[in-house]
Design a protein around this motif. Structure first.
Motif, mmCIF file in Angstrom:
data_model
loop_
_atom_site.group_PDB
_atom_site.id
_atom_site.type_symbol
_atom_site.label_atom_id
_atom_site.label_comp_id
_atom_site.label_asym_id
_atom_site.label_seq_id
_atom_site.Cartn_x
_atom_site.Cartn_y
_atom_site.Cartn_z
ATOM 1 N N TYR A 171 36.863 37.495 49.710
ATOM 2 C CA TYR A 171 36.932 39.232 50.349
ATOM 3 C C TYR A 171 36.330 39.206 51.581
ATOM 4 O O TYR A 171 36.985 39.642 52.386
ATOM 5 C CB TYR A 171 35.855 40.328 49.396
ATOM 6 C CG TYR A 171 36.350 40.438 47.567
ATOM 7 C CD1 TYR A 171 37.295 41.257 47.920
ATOM 8 C CD2 TYR A 171 35.941 39.829 47.312
ATOM 9 C CE1 TYR A 171 37.443 41.876 46.901
ATOM 10 C CE2 TYR A 171 36.050 40.255 46.022
ATOM 11 C CZ TYR A 171 36.994 41.283 45.587
ATOM 12 O OH TYR A 171 37.747 41.404 44.477
ATOM 13 N N GLU A 175 37.288 42.701 53.226
ATOM 14 C CA GLU A 175 36.999 43.487 52.314
ATOM 15 C C GLU A 175 35.068 43.358 52.804
ATOM 16 O O GLU A 175 34.245 42.314 52.003
ATOM 17 C CB GLU A 175 37.024 44.137 50.874
ATOM 18 C CG GLU A 175 37.724 44.646 50.756
ATOM 19 C CD GLU A 175 37.957 44.441 49.083
ATOM 20 O OE1 GLU A 175 36.716 45.252 48.639
ATOM 21 O OE2 GLU A 175 39.350 44.314 48.734
ATOM 22 N N ARG A 178 32.133 44.675 50.360
ATOM 23 C CA ARG A 178 32.320 43.913 49.332
ATOM 24 C C ARG A 178 31.182 42.209 49.845
ATOM 25 O O ARG A 178 30.735 41.729 48.998
ATOM 26 C CB ARG A 178 33.071 43.664 49.101
ATOM 27 C CG ARG A 178 33.472 42.862 47.072
ATOM 28 C CD ARG A 178 32.462 44.076 46.638
ATOM 29 N NE ARG A 178 32.529 43.134 45.229
ATOM 30 C CZ ARG A 178 31.637 42.523 43.871
ATOM 31 N NH1 ARG A 178 30.315 43.727 44.441
ATOM 32 N NH2 ARG A 178 32.125 42.898 42.791
#
Length: 209
Positions: A171, A175, A178
């Motif tokens: 991730y 992201e 996250r």
């Protein structure tokens, strides 16, 4: 007016990453150790296993009660500290079994160790099987060899920590928030693995109190 009963506090999965230890007064420390010892002795004395089953089922359904909240303030490598970590693992996994199963399986694939065999989950393990595993480990703490239960829990934590670390890497580019959450979880799980392993050694030597 009817008497109001305090509902036990339920720790959601997200709270797993935010537990912060604190120094408790001497009396709270004494009570934490006394209640942990008394509970363990009482449940282990019930050879039928009914007390252990009820204890596991109750905490899974209702959360962590006031006694466990007291244990959360105990030093990590003590009996109340070890019991607190076992309970917290159980509640976190019951709250989010899908993520727990995902991290466990990723860790099993990535981590070259005997931890999967020690933890004892099926291969691969479904969310329901991961829930059953942590309940079995907690039940084993009260019914079987306490040191073995702690070792199994430590192995479980190491696998999930490895899974969280590798998933965080996935991730990182897309992201980052996250990824940061997973990294925090990995660090917490790795810390718990060390504490539970140390508690297992102390229990075997008679030094876990």
């Amino acid at each position: 007016m009817p008497e109001q009963h305090h509902r036990p506090v339920r720790r959601p999965s997200s709270a797993f990453d935010n537990i912060v230890g604190s120094h408790d007064p001497a009396e709270e420390t004494r009570i934490a150790h006394a209640t942990a010892s008394a509970l363990l002795a009482r449940v282990r004395a019930d050879e039928s296993g009914v007390s252990a089953d009820r204890l596991v089922a109750f905490t899974a359904e209702h959360g962590i009660d006031e006694i466990a909240e007291l244990w959360s303030k105990a030093q990590a490598r003590t009996l109340p500290g070890a019991l607190w970590r076992l309970y917290l693992l159980q509640l976190a996994i019951h709250a989010d079994p899908q993520t727990a199963a995902l991290l466990y399986e990723r860790g099993r694939v990535e981590l070259a160790s005997a931890d999967a065999a020690i933890a004892g989950a099926p291969v691969p393990a479904s969310p329901d099987e991961i829930v059953a595993l942590i309940d079995m480990i907690l039940r084993g703490a009260f019914r079987g060899d306490f040191a073995v239960a702690l070792e199994r829990a430590a192995a479980f934590c190491r696998l999930q920590a490895a899974g969280a670390t590798h998933t965080a890497d996935d991730y990182e580019a897309t992201e980052p928030a996250r990824a940061s959450e997973l990294t925090t979880r990995a660090l917490r799980l790795a810390s718990y693995a060390q504490d539970l392993s140390a508690a297992s050694v102390l229990w075997r030597s008679g030094g876990l109190a």
